[in-house]
Write a protein that holds these residues in place. Structure first.
Motif, mmCIF file in Angstrom:
data_model
loop_
_atom_site.group_PDB
_atom_site.id
_atom_site.type_symbol
_atom_site.label_atom_id
_atom_site.label_comp_id
_atom_site.label_asym_id
_atom_site.label_seq_id
_atom_site.Cartn_x
_atom_site.Cartn_y
_atom_site.Cartn_z
ATOM 1 N N THR A 97 29.715 41.816 42.171
ATOM 2 C CA THR A 97 30.343 41.596 43.469
ATOM 3 C C THR A 97 30.565 40.112 43.737
ATOM 4 O OG1 THR A 97 28.354 41.339 44.821
ATOM 5 C CG2 THR A 97 29.008 43.575 44.260
ATOM 6 N N GLY A 98 31.451 39.859 44.677
ATOM 7 C CA GLY A 98 31.780 38.492 45.067
ATOM 8 C C GLY A 98 33.204 38.436 45.563
ATOM 9 N N PRO A 99 33.609 37.326 46.183
ATOM 10 C CA PRO A 99 34.984 37.193 46.676
ATOM 11 C C PRO A 99 35.974 37.008 45.533
ATOM 12 C CG PRO A 99 33.789 35.147 46.984
ATOM 13 C CD PRO A 99 32.794 36.141 46.473
ATOM 14 N N THR A 100 37.251 36.999 45.861
ATOM 15 C CA THR A 100 38.298 36.742 44.867
ATOM 16 C C THR A 100 38.093 35.366 44.245
ATOM 17 O OG1 THR A 100 39.859 38.099 46.110
ATOM 18 C CG2 THR A 100 40.781 36.550 44.517
ATOM 19 N N GLY A 101 38.216 35.299 42.919
ATOM 20 C CA GLY A 101 38.072 34.024 42.221
ATOM 21 C C GLY A 101 36.644 33.617 41.945
ATOM 22 N N LYS A 108 34.130 37.562 38.687
ATOM 23 C CA LYS A 108 33.614 38.916 38.463
ATOM 24 C C LYS A 108 34.195 39.550 37.202
ATOM 25 C CE LYS A 108 35.132 40.594 42.335
ATOM 26 N NZ LYS A 108 35.859 39.416 42.829
ATOM 27 N N THR A 109 35.525 39.455 37.055
ATOM 28 C CA THR A 109 36.174 40.091 35.912
ATOM 29 C C THR A 109 35.718 39.466 34.599
ATOM 30 O OG1 THR A 109 38.103 40.552 37.301
ATOM 31 C CG2 THR A 109 38.401 40.734 34.929
ATOM 32 N N THR A 110 35.526 38.146 34.583
ATOM 33 C CA THR A 110 35.047 37.482 33.371
ATOM 34 C C THR A 110 33.666 37.997 32.982
ATOM 35 O OG1 THR A 110 36.321 35.491 33.893
ATOM 36 C CG2 THR A 110 34.501 35.253 32.329
ATOM 37 N N THR A 111 32.792 38.189 33.968
ATOM 38 C CA THR A 111 31.456 38.727 33.686
ATOM 39 C C THR A 111 31.556 40.134 33.109
ATOM 40 O OG1 THR A 111 30.464 37.396 35.441
ATOM 41 C CG2 THR A 111 29.242 39.337 34.721
ATOM 42 N N THR A 117 33.656 46.423 40.107
ATOM 43 C CA THR A 117 33.496 45.303 41.036
ATOM 44 C C THR A 117 33.686 45.796 42.459
ATOM 45 O OG1 THR A 117 35.840 44.634 41.110
ATOM 46 C CG2 THR A 117 34.486 43.745 39.314
ATOM 47 N N LEU A 118 33.153 45.006 43.392
ATOM 48 C CA LEU A 118 33.289 45.294 44.807
ATOM 49 C C LEU A 118 33.315 43.956 45.544
ATOM 50 C CD1 LEU A 118 33.379 48.089 46.239
ATOM 51 C CD2 LEU A 118 30.979 47.777 46.811
ATOM 52 N N LEU A 156 25.008 42.848 40.637
ATOM 53 C CA LEU A 156 25.026 41.412 40.352
ATOM 54 C C LEU A 156 26.015 40.750 41.298
ATOM 55 C CD1 LEU A 156 24.111 39.135 38.233
ATOM 56 C CD2 LEU A 156 26.366 39.509 37.219
ATOM 57 N N ALA A 157 25.536 39.833 42.138
ATOM 58 C CA ALA A 157 26.428 39.045 43.005
ATOM 59 C C ALA A 157 26.571 37.651 42.411
ATOM 60 C CB ALA A 157 25.858 38.961 44.418
ATOM 61 N N GLN A 158 27.751 37.067 42.529
ATOM 62 C CA GLN A 158 27.961 35.763 41.901
ATOM 63 C C GLN A 158 28.988 34.923 42.637
ATOM 64 O OE1 GLN A 158 29.633 37.497 38.028
ATOM 65 N NE2 GLN A 158 30.934 35.702 38.279
#
Length: 574
Positions: free
Chosen positions: A331-335, A338-341, A425-426, A456-458
């Motif tokens: 999870t996390g905002p745009t940019g 998340k997708t890389t993880t 993702t969320l 996982l939040a980042q």
């Protein structure tokens, strides 16, 4: 060596090109196969080898310039070396300088210092000497830097040679209606060169996005570098329609449609590397805006540790990731990466024994051995529809680009209940907040506790440049504010950005800060009791969860980032 070339221009040029090629190969900036390809294309033409290498994307403009400067014994002109005002403006027209690819930099002791893209061009050097009445001292210039200098010093006067046969339209409305003319204009060499330069400069600057924005009286170009937008020199305003059309042609979009947003993709080679560009166009008040996301497949991390995971977090995350079934959310905002993880996690799980599917919008990176599906809502191919069909393909692992609605979340839950591992993702602000978000969406609490393995939040913080970061001891007030020990022996050392030739801003690259919440029996019980996100967060902290702020603070003490970056992307500890 320059004197030898002057005595035998053609033979000397060939010998310089051979030496240049060998130097680039020796430095690892060019491979033999790429050189052979460039030489074959050069045969029968009068194109310079160094220009051809850059045009084909076989080597970067900067690497070629530095290698050529080394062969000729000449310094390379830095961007700061260009004058603030035209030198000998009464002697040379902007059109002549542009045509010759030269620019006077300064007068020194009766001589004229001259920036030249091609220092071996004797005709241009002699013409400058005759017109100025001064001896010429040559300097090697990057073509892109020279273009920027022309635009800054001469404004519209220097854009005429750049645009060559491209004339400013008399009536912009009539011009926009003429799609055929616009297509022809976008296919002109000057416009192609402009767009190629915009992209290659962005890649050399390590930009993740290119923003081309049509404003009322000008065209703005901005690069997003390490998460921060920076404006760069823009092309002539009257070419904005042609530039947008050129990007649309490259992305295989409809150049006649300017009323609706469009999405496309470009694949090209720059500096000998393959890049994918995700293109999005948007109609605005003063014309179409374009955003190009630069995706470098070679830069995709192959290990989770390279993303910034370390300490106790990595084994805890891997323990959940490698379970055969259940849901793992990032999870996390745009940019926020998340997708890389998720991609890096998929690469770890990818093997010949497992069948992997991804359902994405859009597909950012192509992974070998993974079945990737692009959703298309306009034809009914939604996340939920694709996910329902994927379950009939006997998958082992499924990655869902985003849980956007209850239907998608419910199907993901059913997939996890039937023995599949689901990654997704969320958009939430914290790991604990993700659980309450799922409940608010309508997912039953007993299904959340039965299927969710961990969250996982980042966020992403900028990394300090290792060449110029500066250590300092924080003030006691800051130490107290951050909740750190006040004893002088235990006071931490922080680092701050300074800025150097390597980084310009004091920062170079980005790294993740994380918090990982695995679902324990205690947390599952709290979910069934429908407690708040704050209570779940406190329970996770009691069980060893490190918050994003704490992870960032540890990275600041290690000198990886600055405390200002940590506070910017996480929270103020007060």
């Amino acid at each position: 060596m320059l004197d030898d070339v002057e005595n035998s221009e053609n033979g000397g040029r060939r010998s310089v090109e051979r030496a240049l090629a060998q130097r680039l190969i020796h430095l690892g900036k060019l491979d033999r196969a790429a050189l052979d390809r460039a030489i074959r294309l050069q045969n029968g033409s009068d194109e310079r080898l160094e220009a051809l290498l850059v045009k084909l994307g076989l080597a970067s403009e900067k690497d070629v310039a530095e290698a050529l400067a080394g062969e000729l014994g000449l310094p390379v002109v830095a961007p700061s070396d260009y004058p603030d005002a035209p030198v000998l403006e009464d002697k040379f027209t902007a059109k002549f300088l542009k045509h010759a690819n030269v620019l006077p930099l300064a007068e020194a002791e009766g001589a004229l210092i001259l920036a030249m893209v091609d220092p071996l061009n004797e005709h241009a050097a002699r013409a400058i000497e005759m017109a100025s009445g001064r001896a010429v001292v040559r300097r090697l210039a990057l073509a892109s830097d020279l273009e920027s200098a022309y635009a800054r010093l001469y404004g519209d006067k220097s854009t005429a040679p750049l645009a060559e046969s491209v004339a400013e339209p008399a009536n912009d409305e009539d011009f926009l209606e003429d799609v055929g003319r616009l297509r022809d204009l976008a296919s002109e060499v000057p416009v192609i060169r402009l767009v190629n330069q915009l992209i290659s400069r962005a890649i050399e600057s390590r930009a993740s996005d290119i923003h081309i924005e049509a404003l009322q009286n000008r065209l703005a170009v901005r690069y997003r570098i390490d998460g921060i937008l920076r404006e760069v020199a823009a092309p002539p305003t009257h070419l904005r329609s042609a530039i947008v059309s050129r990007v649309k042609i490259m992305a295989k979009l409809n150049i006649a449609e300017r009323r609706l947003p469009q999405d496309g993709r470009i694949r090209l080679a720059v500096q000998g590397r393959e890049f994918d560009l995700r293109v999005s166009t948007m109609p605005t008040l003063h014309g179409e805006g374009v955003v190009m996301r630069i995706l470098d497949r070679e830069s995709l991390a192959h290990e989770l540790g390279a993303l910034g995971m370390g300490g106790d977090l990595l084994p805890r995350f891997l323990g959940v990731l490698e379970r055969p079934q259940g849901i793992l959310l990032v999870t996390g905002p745009t940019g926020s990466g998340k997708t890389t993880t998720l991609y890096t996690s998929l690469m770890r799980l990818n093997s010949s024994e497992s069948k992997l599917f991804t359902v994405e919008d859009p597909i950012e990176y192509q992974l070998d051995g993974v079945n990737q599906i692009q959703v298309k809502p306009q034809i009914g191919l939604t996340f939920a529809h694709v996910l329902r069909s994927v379950l009939r393909q006997d998958p082992d692992i499924i990655m869902v680009g985003e849980m956007r609605d209850l239907e998608t979340a419910q199907i993901a839950v059913q997939a996890a209940l039937t023995g599949h591992l689901v990654l997704s993702t969320l958009h939430t602000n914290s790991a604990a907040g993700t659980i309450t978000r799922l409940l608010d969406m309508g997912v039953e609490d007993y299904l959340v506790t039965s299927t969710l393995n961990g969250v996982l939040a980042q966020r992403l913080v900028r990394k300090l440049c290792e060449h110029c970061r500066e250590a300092y001891k924080p003030l006691p007030e800051l130490v107290r504010h951050l909740g750190l020990p006040l004893a002088s022996d235990d006071a931490p050392t922080f680092y701050r950005p300074r800025g150097c030739a390597q980084c310009q801003s004091g920062y170079r690259g980005r790294i993740g800060v994380f918090e990982f919440l695995p679902l324990s029996d205690k947390i599952r019980q709290l979910i069934l009791e429908r407690v708040t996100a704050q209570q779940i967060h406190r329970a996770g902290a009691e069980e060893g969860m490190c918050s994003m702020y704490e992870d960032g603070l540890a990275k600041a003490i290690q000198g990886v980032t600055s405390i200002e970056e940590v506070l910017r992307v996480t929270r103020d500890p007060t």
